[in-house]
Write an enzyme that holds these catalytic residues in place. Sequence first.
Site, PDB file in Angstrom:
ATOM      1  N   ASP A   1     -14.771  -4.765   6.848  1.00  0.00           N
ATOM      2  CA  ASP A   1     -16.002  -4.685   7.630  1.00  0.00           C
ATOM      3  C   ASP A   1     -15.757  -4.066   9.004  1.00  0.00           C
ATOM      4  O   ASP A   1     -14.862  -4.500   9.744  1.00  0.00           O
ATOM      5  CB  ASP A   1     -16.599  -6.087   7.801  1.00  0.00           C
ATOM      6  CG  ASP A   1     -17.002  -6.687   6.465  1.00  0.00           C
ATOM      7  OD1 ASP A   1     -18.204  -6.722   6.174  1.00  0.00           O
ATOM      8  OD2 ASP A   1     -16.106  -7.101   5.699  1.00  0.00           O
TER       9      ASP A   1
ATOM     10  N   ASP B   1      -8.515  -3.604   7.161  1.00  0.00           N
ATOM     11  CA  ASP B   1      -9.657  -4.502   7.189  1.00  0.00           C
ATOM     12  C   ASP B   1     -10.829  -3.750   6.538  1.00  0.00           C
ATOM     13  O   ASP B   1     -10.804  -2.522   6.436  1.00  0.00           O
ATOM     14  CB  ASP B   1      -9.965  -4.854   8.648  1.00  0.00           C
ATOM     15  CG  ASP B   1     -11.227  -5.662   8.808  1.00  0.00           C
ATOM     16  OD1 ASP B   1     -11.392  -6.659   8.084  1.00  0.00           O
ATOM     17  OD2 ASP B   1     -12.062  -5.289   9.649  1.00  0.00           O
TER      18      ASP B   1
END
Length: 280
Positions: free
Chosen positions: A81, A79
């Site tokens: 963020d 991922d």
Amino acid sequence: MNLILQGLSANRSDIDRIAALAQAQRVVPLSPNAFRCEGVQADDALRARIDAECLAAQLDYAFADGERRLADFRLVAMDMDSTLITIECIDEIADMQGLKPQVAEITEAAMRGEIEFRESLARRVALLKGLDAAALQRVYDERLKLSTGAERMLATVKAAGLKTLLVSGGFTYFTDRMKTRLGLDYTHSNVLEIVDGKLTGRVSGVVVDAEEKKATVERVCAELGISPRQAIVMGDGANDLKMMGISGLSVAFRAKPVVRQQAHVALNFVGLDGILPILS
């Protein structure tokens, strides 16, 4: 089993105390702040005690198969963020509109799994309508920082022959720049719609939600001719759980409780390179 203990500054007395609690046969230093406790017999009661002791000592722990190595994997999927980078880009974009508290509240609820991701994305992006697209570059230049240990982790996994995938519910504006900056192999994220230099308050194309993240990991694995069980998947929010669930090693990084509970490994204190002692 081996019990890996590590911290940003590991106190040897804490390490020895927890190793004794685990009845480890021996303790092997892997670095000044990472240790492998060998010959541990882990049951649920011991795991619960280790969890409590490590939290109090600000140590991360992992029970690891002593035969498993980094070279057994072929892909690292991340991922973006609050995982590869320290910020939530959409929250920082919203700050340019004076709307960070409103957007951040929706972001947090989505990451905890309280709001379906598609709904949360639509609501947050709608609040950005009319913002000058130059704000995206300001966020990248002024606020985007890599998480601790990111560059060391990436350099090590690349040297071991693993491919890298950045799959994000965030935006191509940032994942494209991360791909170039860090030499990543694959990226996939949402496209912010921009007309006449302004954000329209919409995204275009496929929405990268939990299902799409999982499908992306599966597609890349198929392209590489490997099983998803040969992938390490790292994330922090509820929309990462589906892709983490098909991996051979799921890593919750500074994650929400719902993610920590379901991941193979949780890194709460050390950096992203905390996966390396676990697979050494």
